[in-house]
Enzyme design. Structure first.
Site, PDB file in Angstrom:
ATOM      1  N   GLU A 144      35.266  49.193  46.810  1.00 32.46           N
ATOM      2  CA  GLU A 144      36.567  49.726  46.390  1.00 32.46           C
ATOM      3  C   GLU A 144      37.150  48.835  45.288  1.00 32.46           C
ATOM      4  O   GLU A 144      37.564  49.318  44.237  1.00 32.46           O
ATOM      5  CB  GLU A 144      37.509  49.765  47.598  1.00 32.46           C
ATOM      6  CG  GLU A 144      38.908  50.256  47.265  1.00 32.46           C
ATOM      7  CD  GLU A 144      39.878  50.078  48.427  1.00 32.46           C
ATOM      8  OE1 GLU A 144      40.946  50.708  48.382  1.00 32.46           O
ATOM      9  OE2 GLU A 144      39.577  49.306  49.367  1.00 32.46           O
ATOM     10  N   HIS A 145      37.199  47.539  45.547  1.00 30.55           N
ATOM     11  CA  HIS A 145      37.650  46.555  44.559  1.00 30.55           C
ATOM     12  C   HIS A 145      36.505  45.580  44.301  1.00 30.55           C
ATOM     13  O   HIS A 145      35.940  45.033  45.253  1.00 30.55           O
ATOM     14  CB  HIS A 145      38.837  45.733  45.068  1.00 30.55           C
ATOM     15  CG  HIS A 145      39.968  46.532  45.629  1.00 30.55           C
ATOM     16  ND1 HIS A 145      40.088  46.804  46.980  1.00 30.55           N
ATOM     17  CD2 HIS A 145      41.039  47.102  45.025  1.00 30.55           C
ATOM     18  CE1 HIS A 145      41.193  47.507  47.180  1.00 30.55           C
ATOM     19  NE2 HIS A 145      41.788  47.710  46.012  1.00 30.55           N
TER      20      HIS A 145
END
EC number: 1.1.1.23
Length: 444
Positions: free
Chosen positions: A341-342
């Protein structure tokens, strides 16, 4: 004196030559089992679909011990929340809104017309979704930032009607948290519903009648993160409404080499673990020295972390680890397979390494671009794909709220020019009526 046990599990992939599929199997991954809660959520959705707001209020009272006087929050409460907002928080939210609007305002696609010949055109016209429900969770923290990240791209897309739904809070007389209300008012949103959980998703999808007899108009699309029950409800309602994604627990991966500062790396791993006991924090590095230093830093920083118990549970869970690799090239393969996601890049040549990443919700380049910046004031959107879905999906953006419609316009001559091919292909597919629909236009 023996050294304390490492905080993070280690996965040693040095010397291994694995395919992307094998890497995905070897890497840590937690997540929630949405299928397991569907039997619980399905009756909630069915009841709200049948009884509307009454059922949603009943479920809220049963699950959370809170029953607001009405679903829709009065305008006066929104005004009061904004008037009472802490000045520093208000200023920070305004900066966040300005920067997020600056990034998203340039994302809207323009209509494109293609001319295939004289009198033959196809236009792709981009039309916003008409009414959108934006879910803002309650739970472990208050998330006015989620209001901004959902509302700004929807407004930039030209969505006419927006409703924010957020759980009612007992300490606020059955209203959502006042900071949520203030953020909505700051953005010009005048419709906020005091409802949370799976029942909120169902009510957004099916609509109903409020306690005062006012209509609660259903939406065409639902966006925003939530817990496993919210995710399950979105799955069950997606045949009726569009959804952005099925959000799982948050995750951060950091690709770092020997040049990275272990203090920064540890702080960033902790920052995402703060969200949830199921949050994933993963360090991918060719440097065993950095791995050791980061683990030591984690142990030290945990001593002063406010949400220590929650963070420790996340860091020691099966979803978090330090992954040792041979070199930066191998690390790139690993993070592309993981599809975080990050993803932070903290290496000697971070921009060049970042250019090789093909699967990530968002990429944060260099030591001065932490994920926390992206959560609030980078201007990027923080509603991002989780659980490896960055391999095929994007984060929330203006495009999320737009529909592409092909507008086909041919003249008689243009249709005649291609009619033989249409009839041939229709015959080949044993759909003769398709061909007849063209042929009969030229009989007379």
């Amino acid at each position: 004196m023996t050294a304390p046990p490492p905080v993070l599990t280690r996965i040693d992939l040095r010397g291994a030559e694995l395919t992307a599929a094998e890497l995905r199997a070897a890497l840590p991954r937690g997540g929630a089992d949405v299928e397991a809660v569907l039997p619980t959520v399905r009756p909630i959705v069915a009841a709200v679909a049948e009884r509307g707001a009454e059922a949603a209020l009943d479920f809220g009272a049963s699950f959370d011990g809170v029953r607001p006087h009405a679903i829709r929050v009065p305008d006066a409460a929104l005004d009061a929340a904004l008037a009472g907002l802490d000045c520093d928080v208000c200023e920070a939210l305004q900066v966040m809104v300005e920067r997020t609007r600056a990034v998203h305002s340039g994302q809207r696609r323009t209509d494109v017309t293609t001319t295939l010949g004289p009198g033959a055109t196809v236009t792709e016209r981009w039309v916003p979704v008409e009414r959108v429900g934006l879910y803002v969770p309650g739970g472990n923290a208050v998330y006015p930032s989620s209001v901004v990240m959902n509302v700004v791209p929807a407004q930039a897309a030209g969505v006419d009607s927006l409703v924010v739904a957020s759980p009612p809070q007992a300490q606020w007389d059955g209203m959502p948290h006042p900071t949520i209300l203030a953020a909505a008012r700051l953005l010009g949103v005048d419709e906020v519903w005091a409802v949370g959980g799976a029942q909120a998703v169902a009510l957004l999808a099916y609509g109903g009648t409020d306690t005062d007899g006012a209509a609660l108009t259903p939406v065409d699309m639902i966006t925003g993160p939530g817990n496993i029950y919210v995710t399950a409800a979105k799955r069950l309602c997606r045949s009726r409404v569009g959804i952005d994604a099925e959000a799982g627990p948050t995750e951060i991966a950091i690709l770092a080499d020997h040049t990275a500062d272990p203090v920064h790396v540890a702080a960033d791993l902790i920052s995402q673990a703060e969200h949830d006991e199921l949050a994933a924090s993963v360090l991918v590095t060719p440097s065993e020295d950095l791995a050791d230093a980061t683990d030591a830093e984690l142990a030290g920083q945990l001593q002063t972390t406010v949400h220590r118990e929650r963070v420790t549970a996340a860091l020691t869970g099966r979803q978090s680890a330090i992954v040792l690799v041979d070199d930066v090239d191998a690390a790139v393969l690993v993070v592309n397979a993981y599809a975080a996601e990050h993803l932070e890049i903290q290496t000697a040549d971070a921009p060049q390494v970042a250019s090789r990443i093909r699967s990530a919700g968002a990429i944060f380049v260099g030591p001065w671009s932490p994920v926390s910046l992206g959560d609030y004031c980078a201007g990027s959107n923080h509603v991002l794909p989780t659980a490896g879905c960055a391999r095929h999906s994007s984060g929330l953006s203006v495009q999320t709220f737009l529909r592409g419609i092909h507008v086909v316009e041919y003249t008689e001559a243009a249709l005649k020019d291609v009619s033989g091919h249409v009839i041939t292909l229709a015959t080949a597919e044993d759909l003769p009526a398709h061909g007849e629909a063209v042929r009969r236009r030229f009989e007379r």
